[in-house]
Design an enzyme around this catalytic site. Structure first.
Site, PDB file in Angstrom:
ATOM      1  N   ARG A  71       0.853  -1.181   0.000  1.00 50.34           N
ATOM      2  CA  ARG A  71       0.000   0.000   0.000  1.00 50.34           C
ATOM      3  C   ARG A  71       0.896   1.240   0.000  1.00 50.34           C
ATOM      4  O   ARG A  71       2.060   1.183   0.421  1.00 50.34           O
ATOM      5  CB  ARG A  71      -0.906   0.014   1.235  1.00 50.34           C
ATOM      6  CG  ARG A  71      -1.830  -1.188   1.351  1.00 50.34           C
ATOM      7  CD  ARG A  71      -2.629  -1.133   2.652  1.00 50.34           C
ATOM      8  NE  ARG A  71      -3.556  -2.242   2.774  1.00 50.34           N
ATOM      9  CZ  ARG A  71      -3.312  -3.395   3.392  1.00 50.34           C
ATOM     10  NH1 ARG A  71      -2.109  -3.584   3.960  1.00 50.34           N
ATOM     11  NH2 ARG A  71      -4.221  -4.354   3.453  1.00 50.34           N
TER      12      ARG A  71
ATOM     13  N   LYS B  34      -2.198  -2.494   7.813  1.00 51.96           N
ATOM     14  CA  LYS B  34      -3.521  -2.262   8.390  1.00 51.96           C
ATOM     15  C   LYS B  34      -3.799  -3.232   9.527  1.00 51.96           C
ATOM     16  O   LYS B  34      -3.307  -4.361   9.537  1.00 51.96           O
ATOM     17  CB  LYS B  34      -4.597  -2.437   7.302  1.00 51.96           C
ATOM     18  CG  LYS B  34      -4.827  -1.209   6.433  1.00 51.96           C
ATOM     19  CD  LYS B  34      -6.036  -1.423   5.543  1.00 51.96           C
ATOM     20  CE  LYS B  34      -6.365  -0.168   4.750  1.00 51.96           C
ATOM     21  NZ  LYS B  34      -7.551  -0.378   3.878  1.00 51.96           N
TER      22      LYS B  34
ATOM     23  N   HIS C 260      -1.807   2.739  -6.005  1.00 48.53           N
ATOM     24  CA  HIS C 260      -2.587   1.530  -5.706  1.00 48.53           C
ATOM     25  C   HIS C 260      -2.802   0.687  -6.961  1.00 48.53           C
ATOM     26  O   HIS C 260      -3.074  -0.510  -6.869  1.00 48.53           O
ATOM     27  CB  HIS C 260      -3.920   1.902  -5.072  1.00 48.53           C
ATOM     28  CG  HIS C 260      -4.331   0.981  -3.959  1.00 48.53           C
ATOM     29  ND1 HIS C 260      -3.635   0.878  -2.769  1.00 48.53           N
ATOM     30  CD2 HIS C 260      -5.351   0.090  -3.865  1.00 48.53           C
ATOM     31  CE1 HIS C 260      -4.219  -0.017  -1.992  1.00 48.53           C
ATOM     32  NE2 HIS C 260      -5.260  -0.514  -2.634  1.00 48.53           N
TER      33      HIS C 260
ATOM     34  N   ARG D 251      -0.316  -1.980  -6.901  1.00 49.05           N
ATOM     35  CA  ARG D 251      -0.715  -3.054  -5.968  1.00 49.05           C
ATOM     36  C   ARG D 251      -1.749  -3.961  -6.631  1.00 49.05           C
ATOM     37  O   ARG D 251      -1.657  -5.190  -6.549  1.00 49.05           O
ATOM     38  CB  ARG D 251      -1.266  -2.428  -4.691  1.00 49.05           C
ATOM     39  CG  ARG D 251      -1.792  -3.429  -3.653  1.00 49.05           C
ATOM     40  CD  ARG D 251      -2.135  -2.685  -2.367  1.00 49.05           C
ATOM     41  NE  ARG D 251      -3.008  -3.423  -1.472  1.00 49.05           N
ATOM     42  CZ  ARG D 251      -2.584  -4.283  -0.543  1.00 49.05           C
ATOM     43  NH1 ARG D 251      -1.288  -4.545  -0.427  1.00 49.05           N
ATOM     44  NH2 ARG D 251      -3.446  -4.884   0.251  1.00 49.05           N
TER      45      ARG D 251
ATOM     46  N   HIS E  27      -4.336  -9.006   3.432  1.00 50.16           N
ATOM     47  CA  HIS E  27      -5.794  -8.950   3.574  1.00 50.16           C
ATOM     48  C   HIS E  27      -6.234  -9.796   4.764  1.00 50.16           C
ATOM     49  O   HIS E  27      -5.831 -10.960   4.883  1.00 50.16           O
ATOM     50  CB  HIS E  27      -6.489  -9.471   2.313  1.00 50.16           C
ATOM     51  CG  HIS E  27      -6.421  -8.530   1.152  1.00 50.16           C
ATOM     52  ND1 HIS E  27      -6.594  -8.929  -0.160  1.00 50.16           N
ATOM     53  CD2 HIS E  27      -6.185  -7.180   1.105  1.00 50.16           C
ATOM     54  CE1 HIS E  27      -6.487  -7.891  -0.960  1.00 50.16           C
ATOM     55  NE2 HIS E  27      -6.241  -6.823  -0.216  1.00 50.16           N
TER      56      HIS E  27
ATOM     57  N   TYR F 228      -9.879 -10.151  -7.101  1.00 49.56           N
ATOM     58  CA  TYR F 228      -8.878 -10.253  -8.155  1.00 49.56           C
ATOM     59  C   TYR F 228      -9.098 -11.478  -9.037  1.00 49.56           C
ATOM     60  O   TYR F 228      -8.621 -11.521 -10.164  1.00 49.56           O
ATOM     61  CB  TYR F 228      -7.469 -10.285  -7.556  1.00 49.56           C
ATOM     62  CG  TYR F 228      -7.099  -8.981  -6.902  1.00 49.56           C
ATOM     63  CD1 TYR F 228      -6.793  -7.862  -7.666  1.00 49.56           C
ATOM     64  CD2 TYR F 228      -7.083  -8.857  -5.519  1.00 49.56           C
ATOM     65  CE1 TYR F 228      -6.473  -6.648  -7.069  1.00 49.56           C
ATOM     66  CE2 TYR F 228      -6.760  -7.654  -4.911  1.00 49.56           C
ATOM     67  CZ  TYR F 228      -6.462  -6.555  -5.693  1.00 49.56           C
ATOM     68  OH  TYR F 228      -6.153  -5.365  -5.105  1.00 49.56           O
TER      69      TYR F 228
END
Length: 356
Positions: free
Chosen positions: A190, A225, A299, A302, A325, A334
């Site tokens: 990110r 995150k 992004h 990514r 994730h 994806y």
């Protein structure tokens, strides 16, 4: 904008200090908390009920907020009351049972393999061309002009002026940019994770690294995150670009750098840790020079990383781990992008699928 109640300020401070939330996320949550107290200005926080939350969501919907925006507001309110309700002796979290309208999941915008290769194999085009179109090669970008509407696909690169070097690797800014974008595409980071990288692990005085690279181990350790740390591999091209940048990194340091600037992997022209906005502008500059007619956001690299990994490896769980994730459903989008790629190939190749 009226000040937030002290309880909400304490929660945001908790997220910043203990959960290491990004400034961007905190700014969004602050705005969402303001929405709630603006809609119910006379209701003490400890008396907020599920009915108040539902009314607030209905008001946001009436004001034209999109489902994704309302979902983020609910996440902020739910998170705040999960933290605040036990402290205020509330019976329950009033936002726990409320759901936002379902938002359509749009496909992420990813570059094709060919576009990604063109972007990274031709960094910064040529010295003469760069100085005419985007300023001095050693300078950071101003807002780039969009590509011509007549361009379709990948534009052919302009002819090289006599005597110009193909790569602008002799300038610190160009080496830094090449290293940043090779790292983004190599590791699927990110934007906030990229700018948080240190050149090595540092624990000195009050400063401790959160994210750093380990070139010998060919990996980066990333604090992302949800206060989660993961290790991601660095590819050969990324390592070569990083080594080239580190040779000249000291040229961007100014005076006596503070602890953050001393540790930071990527520096801005002023000698401080590079800002996300500069990364965005520099990527646009590189994409324009490469002849890409699409807007390329960090992004996007990514998304491209995830899409291209799935096309090659078909290992959803591995890509989930590499992207950081928390939920596999986030990664599954994806697979739709990969299917879209396969469907286009089918339409072009299969004799019974071609349009007459």
């Amino acid at each position: 904008m009226h000040p937030l109640p002290s309880a909400m300020e304490h929660w945001l401070d908790h997220l910043e200090r203990n959960r290491r939330y990004s400034p961007h996320t905190l700014a969004g949550y602050r705005q969402d908390l303001h929405h709630l107290i603006t809609i119910h200005p006379d209701t003490p926080l400890e008396r907020v009920t599920e009915s108040h939350i539902r009314q607030a969501i209905a008001r946001l919907h009436a004001q034209g907020h999109k489902p994704r925006s309302m979902a983020r507001a609910l996440a902020a309110w739910r998170g705040f009351f999960k933290w605040w309700a036990p402290k205020a002796n509330m019976d329950a979290n009033p936002a726990a049972g409320v759901r936002a309208p379902k938002a359509p999941r749009s496909l992420p915008k990813a570059l094709s393999v060919e576009q990604a290769q063109l972007l990274l194999d031709r960094p910064g085009r040529l010295r003469g061309l760069a100085s005419r179109k985007t300023g001095t090669p050693g300078e950071e970008a101003s807002e780039p002009k969009p590509a011509s509407a007549s361009q379709k696909g990948v534009a052919a690169p302009a002819a090289e002026p006599d005597g110009a070097s193909f790569f602008e690797s002799d300038t610190p800014i160009a080496r830094r940019d090449q290293a940043m974008f090779e790292t983004l595409y190599s590791s699927g980071l990110r934007l906030a994770e990229l700018v948080s990288l240190d050149r090595q692990y540092v624990h000195q005085g009050s400063y401790t690294s959160q994210s750093w690279i380990q070139l010998r181990e060919q990996e980066a350790v990333v604090h992302g995150k949800g206060n989660k740390t993961r290790s991601v591999p660095l590819g050969r091209k990324a390592i070569e670009a990083l080594e080239s940048w580190l040779e000249v990194r000291s040229q961007l340091l100014k005076g006596e750098p503070d602890s953050d600037a001393s540790a930071a992997l990527f520096l801005g022209a002023r000698g401080q840790r590079i800002s996300p906005r500069v990364v965005q502008l520099q990527l646009n500059k590189m994409a324009a020079r490469a002849g890409l007619p699409v807007h390329v956001h960090p992004h996007s690299l990514r998304h491209s990383y995830a899409s291209h990994m799935l096309q090659s490896a078909q290992d959803l769980r591995a890509v989930q781990e590499l992207l950081g994730h928390a939920n596999i459903s986030t990664t599954q989008i994806y697979t739709r992008l990969d299917f879209q790629h396969l469907a286009q190939a089918y339409d072009m190749a299969h004799p019974r699928a071609k349009k007459r």
